[in-house]
Scaffold this motif. Sequence first.
Motif, PDB file in Angstrom:
ATOM      1  N   GLY A   1     -64.232 -21.342  90.151  1.00 33.94           N
ATOM      2  CA  GLY A   1     -64.183 -22.663  90.916  1.00 33.94           C
ATOM      3  C   GLY A   1     -65.253 -22.069  92.017  1.00 33.94           C
ATOM      4  N   GLY A   2     -65.139 -20.967  92.459  1.00 35.70           N
ATOM      5  CA  GLY A   2     -65.892 -20.373  93.439  1.00 35.70           C
ATOM      6  C   GLY A   2     -67.459 -20.112  93.433  1.00 35.70           C
ATOM      7  N   GLY A   3     -67.723 -20.227  92.951  1.00 40.76           N
ATOM      8  CA  GLY A   3     -69.363 -19.761  92.099  1.00 40.76           C
ATOM      9  C   GLY A   3     -69.614 -17.850  92.652  1.00 40.76           C
ATOM     10  N   LEU A   4     -70.921 -17.681  92.723  1.00 37.58           N
ATOM     11  CA  LEU A   4     -70.952 -16.701  92.201  1.00 37.58           C
ATOM     12  C   LEU A   4     -71.224 -15.596  93.700  1.00 37.58           C
ATOM     13  N   ASN A   5     -70.759 -14.367  93.999  1.00 36.47           N
ATOM     14  CA  ASN A   5     -70.769 -14.455  95.651  1.00 36.47           C
ATOM     15  C   ASN A   5     -70.898 -12.861  95.248  1.00 36.47           C
ATOM     16  N   LEU A   6     -71.859 -12.232  96.369  1.00 34.83           N
ATOM     17  CA  LEU A   6     -72.578 -11.061  96.565  1.00 34.83           C
ATOM     18  C   LEU A   6     -71.502 -10.524  98.198  1.00 34.83           C
ATOM     19  N   TYR A   7     -70.941  -9.719  97.856  1.00 34.67           N
ATOM     20  CA  TYR A   7     -70.849  -9.367  98.936  1.00 34.67           C
ATOM     21  C   TYR A   7     -71.842  -8.542  99.854  1.00 34.67           C
ATOM     22  N   GLN A   8     -71.442  -8.480 101.324  1.00 35.52           N
ATOM     23  CA  GLN A   8     -72.410  -7.537 101.826  1.00 35.52           C
ATOM     24  C   GLN A   8     -72.175  -6.318 103.012  1.00 35.52           C
ATOM     25  N   GLY A   9     -72.345  -5.429 102.901  1.00 39.03           N
ATOM     26  CA  GLY A   9     -71.751  -4.716 103.407  1.00 39.03           C
ATOM     27  C   GLY A   9     -71.387  -4.133 104.997  1.00 39.03           C
ATOM     28  N   ASN A  10     -72.664  -4.084 104.813  1.00 37.52           N
ATOM     29  CA  ASN A  10     -73.206  -3.773 106.744  1.00 37.52           C
ATOM     30  C   ASN A  10     -72.450  -4.926 107.186  1.00 37.52           C
ATOM     31  N   GLU A  11     -72.050  -6.215 106.618  1.00 36.90           N
ATOM     32  CA  GLU A  11     -71.586  -7.229 108.064  1.00 36.90           C
ATOM     33  C   GLU A  11     -70.057  -7.175 107.244  1.00 36.90           C
ATOM     34  N   ASP A  12     -69.742  -7.468 106.197  1.00 36.24           N
ATOM     35  CA  ASP A  12     -68.207  -6.788 105.896  1.00 36.24           C
ATOM     36  C   ASP A  12     -68.284  -8.425 105.505  1.00 36.24           C
ATOM     37  N   SER A  13     -69.199  -8.837 104.371  1.00 33.31           N
ATOM     38  CA  SER A  13     -69.009 -10.767 104.347  1.00 33.31           C
ATOM     39  C   SER A  13     -70.209 -10.893 103.112  1.00 33.31           C
ATOM     40  N   PHE A  14     -69.792 -12.037 102.558  1.00 32.45           N
ATOM     41  CA  PHE A  14     -69.876 -12.351 101.537  1.00 32.45           C
ATOM     42  C   PHE A  14     -71.562 -13.782 101.230  1.00 32.45           C
ATOM     43  N   LYS A  15     -72.895 -13.462 100.749  1.00 37.03           N
ATOM     44  CA  LYS A  15     -72.563 -14.433 100.751  1.00 37.03           C
ATOM     45  C   LYS A  15     -72.715 -15.620  99.354  1.00 37.03           C
ATOM     46  N   ARG A  16     -72.157 -16.598  99.622  1.00 40.21           N
ATOM     47  CA  ARG A  16     -71.769 -17.448  98.593  1.00 40.21           C
ATOM     48  C   ARG A  16     -73.465 -18.273  97.530  1.00 40.21           C
ATOM     49  N   TYR A  17     -73.022 -17.933  96.184  1.00 51.87           N
ATOM     50  CA  TYR A  17     -74.197 -18.919  95.205  1.00 51.87           C
ATOM     51  C   TYR A  17     -74.227 -20.123  94.490  1.00 51.87           C
ATOM     52  N   VAL A  18     -73.974 -21.153  95.056  1.00 49.70           N
ATOM     53  CA  VAL A  18     -72.515 -22.254  94.019  1.00 49.70           C
ATOM     54  C   VAL A  18     -73.693 -22.908  93.846  1.00 49.70           C
ATOM     55  N   TYR A  19     -73.199 -23.920  92.583  1.00 46.92           N
ATOM     56  CA  TYR A  19     -73.608 -25.168  92.353  1.00 46.92           C
ATOM     57  C   TYR A  19     -74.349 -26.427  92.861  1.00 46.92           C
ATOM     58  N   ASN A  20     -75.429 -26.983  92.997  1.00 47.99           N
ATOM     59  CA  ASN A  20     -76.336 -27.837  93.796  1.00 47.99           C
ATOM     60  C   ASN A  20     -76.701 -28.819  93.444  1.00 47.99           C
ATOM     61  N   PRO A  21     -76.606 -30.173  92.284  1.00 55.91           N
ATOM     62  CA  PRO A  21     -76.732 -30.586  91.757  1.00 55.91           C
ATOM     63  C   PRO A  21     -78.418 -30.999  91.978  1.00 55.91           C
ATOM     64  N   ASP A  22     -78.555 -31.080  93.413  1.00 52.23           N
ATOM     65  CA  ASP A  22     -79.951 -31.120  93.999  1.00 52.23           C
ATOM     66  C   ASP A  22     -81.035 -30.506  94.143  1.00 52.23           C
ATOM     67  N   ASP A  23     -80.481 -29.369  93.500  1.00 52.63           N
ATOM     68  CA  ASP A  23     -81.394 -28.199  93.373  1.00 52.63           C
ATOM     69  C   ASP A  23     -81.474 -27.368  92.524  1.00 52.63           C
ATOM     70  N   PRO A  24     -82.538 -27.635  91.642  1.00 51.97           N
ATOM     71  CA  PRO A  24     -82.604 -27.226  90.289  1.00 51.97           C
ATOM     72  C   PRO A  24     -82.483 -25.657  89.571  1.00 51.97           C
ATOM     73  N   GLY A  25     -83.046 -24.732  91.399  1.00 51.28           N
ATOM     74  CA  GLY A  25     -82.833 -22.996  91.241  1.00 51.28           C
ATOM     75  C   GLY A  25     -81.255 -23.063  92.154  1.00 51.28           C
ATOM     76  N   SER A  26     -80.805 -23.590  91.500  1.00 50.27           N
ATOM     77  CA  SER A  26     -79.332 -23.289  92.611  1.00 50.27           C
ATOM     78  C   SER A  26     -78.660 -22.864  90.326  1.00 50.27           C
ATOM     79  N   ILE A  27     -76.681 -22.426  91.010  1.00 48.47           N
ATOM     80  CA  ILE A  27     -76.821 -21.133  89.728  1.00 48.47           C
ATOM     81  C   ILE A  27     -75.891 -22.619  88.948  1.00 48.47           C
ATOM     82  N   SER A  28     -75.721 -22.561  87.633  1.00 51.93           N
ATOM     83  CA  SER A  28     -75.598 -24.166  86.978  1.00 51.93           C
ATOM     84  C   SER A  28     -74.545 -24.491  86.562  1.00 51.93           C
ATOM     85  N   SER A  29     -72.973 -23.898  87.356  1.00 52.84           N
ATOM     86  CA  SER A  29     -71.661 -23.756  87.687  1.00 52.84           C
ATOM     87  C   SER A  29     -70.918 -22.688  88.142  1.00 52.84           C
ATOM     88  N   ASN A  30     -70.592 -23.382  88.791  1.00 53.91           N
ATOM     89  CA  ASN A  30     -69.044 -22.647  89.993  1.00 53.91           C
ATOM     90  C   ASN A  30     -68.101 -21.681  89.257  1.00 53.91           C
TER      91      ASN A  30
END
Length: 395
Positions: free
Chosen positions: A200-229
């Motif tokens: 339900g929350g897509g794909l997450n990349l852990y960014q160790g230097n910032e101790d944070s996450f970059k999210r990759y989630v489905y966007n129906p308006d973006d054909p380059g987004s991941i296809s499912s959460n």
Amino acid sequence: QRQMCIRDRDGLNRFDGYEFTTYRSIPEDSATLSHTWIWDVIEDDSLNLWIATWDGLTRYDRTGGAFQRFFPDSSSNESIRGTRPASLVKDNRGKIWIGLWGGGLNVLDPTKTTFASYRDAEHPGQNYPGDYVRKVYIDRQGFIWIGTWNGLWKCRIDQDGVAHFKFYVHDPYDPSSLGGMRITSFCEDQQGRLWIGTLGGGLNLYQGNEDSFKRYVYNPDDPGSISSNDIASLEILADGSMWIGTISGGLNRFDPAKDSFTSFHNDPYDQGSISSDNVYSLYADRGGVLWVGAGGLNLFNPDLLRFEPTGSLSLLKEQLEGIPAYAILEDSQGSIWVGTNGNGLVRLQAESGELRWYRHQREVPNGISSNNVSDILEDSQGKIWISTNGGGLNR
């Protein structure tokens, strides 16, 4: 001589190259498996097997060939804390981390057969994981990641052996927080970056230097987004490319240069498309072939960007058409083993290209005990262990 062992929802199986020997759970016999449904198996530094079952943890002594069960004991603070071990992983000290569904996080010392508990319910205010642990993963730096059904935990072990935990949650008002609370999978890429799949929350990349996450989630308006959460599986190929299996969204390939995804979907009119949009398992062999379990076995041809295998791989795909493939392994000899749901086990021999099926037959006393195979692994001695559903332990 190389041997194969198979674990299943009716026990474990071991194959010696010729026949199977089956070990089943006998509830009243404590020297047998604690339950016939098996979720995970790991080998300790003494080459004993630890088996996570639906009702308790069991150790198989490879020297004596005996089983020992481990259950919670209210009179001891060194016993296991639950009866539903779901995930097993070994750290560089030889300790085994156990994710328990309903029992939190435990750490086993195999040499003493004692358990330490990092469970929030037992240690109020200590910031420990909750009761429902789905997945445990250890990265290359030695950090232990604990995926639960209520968020993500990171554990660091200091020089004195003390565990320090940090909790990550989804915050809808913070785009750098974790994308979802239900963790399904982990994967580390060639740069050492940790990727986390969620439901339900897509794909997450852990960014160790910032101790944070970059999210990759489905966007129906973006054909380059991941296809499912809803992420089910993650895999890295030898060329460094990352592949993501989703539920209902097909297969995705991540392009780090463009920071975008290419998705592959089922097309009933195209035999070269993936067989289903529900991708539950991924496996990369040493030859760079991506094996995809999705309503049948799919073999991805990276040169054609299509699911069109050649030679003996084509024959294997043809025979597995429409049969769910839940487990795939390339052994140290280069042979491919595929476990199916309902149609047994098949081996593609490396040198000859010969296919051989192993199916349960009641009239065959030393055959495989179940046709439902859910997992395969190879241990340090070259023995291959396979989890099945419905047939006991075979040797």
